[in-house]
Design an enzyme around this catalytic site. Sequence first.
Site, PDB file in Angstrom:
ATOM      1  CB  SER A 172       3.857   3.904   0.728  1.00 50.16           C
ATOM      2  OG  SER A 172       3.008   4.373  -0.307  1.00 50.16           O
ATOM      3  CE1 TYR A 177      -2.666   2.992  -2.463  1.00 48.82           C
ATOM      4  CE2 TYR A 177      -0.537   4.064  -2.690  1.00 48.82           C
ATOM      5  CZ  TYR A 177      -1.728   3.894  -2.010  1.00 48.82           C
ATOM      6  OH  TYR A 177      -1.974   4.619  -0.878  1.00 48.82           O
ATOM      7  CB  THR A 215      -3.830  -0.344  -1.082  1.00 47.35           C
ATOM      8  OG1 THR A 215      -2.837  -0.227  -0.051  1.00 47.35           O
ATOM      9  CG2 THR A 215      -4.929   0.681  -0.822  1.00 47.35           C
ATOM     10  CE  LYS A 228      -3.390   0.550   4.581  1.00 47.40           C
ATOM     11  NZ  LYS A 228      -4.228   1.577   3.931  1.00 47.40           N
ATOM     12  CG  HIS A 249      -6.595   5.036   2.009  1.00 50.68           C
ATOM     13  ND1 HIS A 249      -6.204   3.993   1.208  1.00 50.68           N
ATOM     14  CD2 HIS A 249      -5.661   6.001   1.831  1.00 50.68           C
ATOM     15  CE1 HIS A 249      -5.095   4.319   0.563  1.00 50.68           C
ATOM     16  NE2 HIS A 249      -4.745   5.542   0.924  1.00 50.68           N
TER      17      HIS A 249
END
Length: 387
Positions: A107, A130, A156, A252, A276
């Site tokens: 992440s 992100y 994402t 995603k 999520h």
Amino acid sequence: MTVITSIDDLKRLYKRRTPKMFYDYAESGSWTEQTFRENSSDFADIRLRQKVAVNMEGRTTASEMLGQPVAMPVALAPVGLTGMQRADGEIKAARAAETFGVPFTLSTMSICSIEDVAAHTVKPFWFQLYVMRDTEFLEGLIERAKRANCSALVITLDLQILGQRHRDLKNGLSAPPKMTPANILNLATKVQWGMEMLQTKRRTFGNIVGHAKNVSDVSSLSSWTAEQFDPKLDWEKIQRIRDLWGGKIILKGVLDEEDAKRAADFGADGIIVSNHGGRQLDGALSSIRRLPPILRAVGDRTEVYMDGGVRSGQDVLKAVALGAKGVFIGRAFVYGLGAMGEQGVKTALDVIHRELDVSMALCGERDVKNLGRHNLYVPANFEGEWA
């Protein structure tokens, strides 16, 4: 020694051994948590079709995800703050995934940095991005993932604005945890967690601190993060990221057929049907309910994965039999990590693999690639009739 037979066994140990703040971070959703709950409970509506008198020798769960051989069609999902669930958590999870033979996804909001994980693993891992407002930081993050030899970028799409998670607000979630009276009392009961955390230097967001402008401590990090998720994320920006990356891309956070078609038209190598983990739009349908219509919408134009609610090998079987190329597990491996560290992640994968293998056999299949709708009983109204 506790005998571990299910992911729930790991969850019970995890709850005992992990500070409340970080347990609640993983084991919660946004608002009423309806979507969080239904991600798991909706799997129970699908039943398995038993077959007998079939030769079950020579079974295999081996498959491919994004052209990569995998021991089973499972990847470790990107989970923020994994290094607060257990000291050096991302490194431990990545090594467990590498040993087992499934992909690990790091992440953006990890505690261990891209460089930390790369230094402690041998095989390439995937990196989740992100999209931030700070273009210089974003481009630097992509370049760092390229230098670390990450083999796929997972973008994402469903966190342009942060969903409200009541427990995180009430607990004052931070990394490292603030030393409030309530936190001190709770941490005093988590001795092993505390001893391990004292022995590591990795206690805050390793991909951000020291890399983003004017972020040098917890207070500056908090204000920076709150402002950085980009609400203007659109397909044009996704294209720019793709051009910068130049490699394989997974999108995603897809729950809508039209979005799925757009992702396929865009040329995404894969999409993840995901809400999520129920942590963004509460009231959205579960990922497993949305999987069939999205598969119909894109056909074979892109690989379709799903995440959300997967807690067993039978859940993996059901998703793959519906047509998913593979599934991503988040909470299931976090339970193992918090319970038993690296060995706990291996145990979680072993538990899921064993149940997948045995259930597949009892359904009359020897090869996971042969799973299909013929192995399931799916209610006629499973996808729902929505006006």
